[in-house]
Write an enzyme that holds these catalytic residues in place. Structure first.
Site, PDB file in Angstrom:
ATOM      1  CE  LYS A  35     -38.643  36.745  79.018  1.00  0.00           C
ATOM      2  NZ  LYS A  35     -38.891  36.037  80.303  1.00  0.00           N
ATOM      3  CG  ASP A  39     -35.877  33.883  80.861  1.00  0.00           C
ATOM      4  OD1 ASP A  39     -34.722  33.549  81.176  1.00  0.00           O
ATOM      5  OD2 ASP A  39     -36.421  34.930  81.266  1.00  0.00           O
ATOM      6  CE  LYS A  78     -33.855  35.368  84.470  1.00  0.00           C
ATOM      7  NZ  LYS A  78     -35.180  35.238  83.813  1.00  0.00           N
ATOM      8  CG  ASP A 104     -28.547  21.575  89.808  1.00  0.00           C
ATOM      9  OD1 ASP A 104     -27.601  21.047  90.427  1.00  0.00           O
ATOM     10  OD2 ASP A 104     -29.736  21.434  90.123  1.00  0.00           O
ATOM     11  CB  THR A 142     -32.934  43.817  84.737  1.00  0.00           C
ATOM     12  OG1 THR A 142     -34.073  42.947  84.666  1.00  0.00           O
ATOM     13  CG2 THR A 142     -32.072  43.616  83.507  1.00  0.00           C
ATOM     14  NE  ARG A 149     -43.865  43.714  84.450  1.00  0.00           N
ATOM     15  CZ  ARG A 149     -43.158  43.770  85.564  1.00  0.00           C
ATOM     16  NH1 ARG A 149     -43.756  44.017  86.724  1.00  0.00           N
ATOM     17  NH2 ARG A 149     -41.849  43.579  85.539  1.00  0.00           N
TER      18      ARG A 149
END
Length: 237
Positions: free
Chosen positions: A39, A68, A70, A73, A124, A214
């Site tokens: 990603k 990714d 997001k 518009d 999240t 992470r």
């Protein structure tokens, strides 16, 4: 991507949350064969641009790329951005679901068959208080389900949601891919994530794919950390 034939490894998406192409390529090399997808998020894409996507695809052709960004518009601008993304050959692109069905449908139409649109429901990192502060009158779980309905109606490939909303989403939109970030193995630091879940619990509750960053890339041995998560996924399939 058929979930019926998706292996445990293919369900694991590594978030390349690093600031440079060199670091991304190095990390990709350490986990190739241990995850199903890479990603590329905003930090890396803004730093390196489309070139980093092309470099990753060339270096690791066996790994699909999930972009990714997001995007959010007006539909005409979204169509233009999606045309540009299509030229990169990525598998998935995220857009925000908050603008409704027609907005999402425009994205899906422009994406075509090769690029899957994933609708981001509620981040999240947001909890109930954050939703109130943003002016929403519905709780996060209600917002997620409503936006999943919009994604289903618009023909999106899937949605992005936290593991805590999975039961409602599975019932509302069972045909959609359900990509879940905020995944933390037992005992891992939650960091800035609010609505977190373990890999086994998320898959057991209906996630089709998990995004992990992470806990893998900060591990001493990223490949071993990925393998441990894949084993946990496999244990509940």
């Amino acid at each position: 991507m058929s979930t019926a034939s998706t292996s445990a490894r293919d369900r694991l998406i590594l978030a390349l949350d690093v600031p440079s192409q060199a670091q991304a390529l190095a990390l990709g090399g350490r986990v190739a064969g241990h995850v199903g997808m890479l990603k590329v998020g905003l930090e890396l894409f803004v730093a390196e641009g489309p070139a980093v996507v092309r470099s990753l695809r060339e270096a690791y052709p066996e790994l699909e790329i999930f972009l990714d960004l997001k995007l959010h518009d007006i539909p005409n601008t979204m169509r233009g951005a999606i045309r540009s993304v299509r030229s990169l050959g990525v598998r998935f692109l995220t857009v925000h679901a908050g603008s409704g069905v027609e907005h999402l449908r425009a994205c899906v139409e422009e994406a075509g068959d090769e690029l899957g649109i994933l609708a981001v429901t509620v981040l999240t990192s947001q909890d109930a208080q954050a939703c109130v502060e943003a002016g929403h009158t519905r709780a996060p779980a209600e917002l997620v389900v409503r936006r999943a309905e919009c994604a289903r109606e618009a023909g999106c490939a899937g949605i992005v949601c936290s593991g805590q909303e999975l039961p409602g989403v599975v019932e509302t939109a069972p045909s959609l891919l359900r990509v879940v970030p905020g995944i933390r193995p037992a005992g891992a630091d939650a960091g800035d994530q609010r609505r977190v879940m373990t890999p086994a619990r998320a898959i057991g509750d209906g996630a089709t794919h998990l995004v992990v960053g992470r806990p893998i890339h900060r591990a001493t041995d990223p490949a071993a950390a990925a393998d441990a998560i894949v084993a946990e996924i496999a244990s509940v399939l």
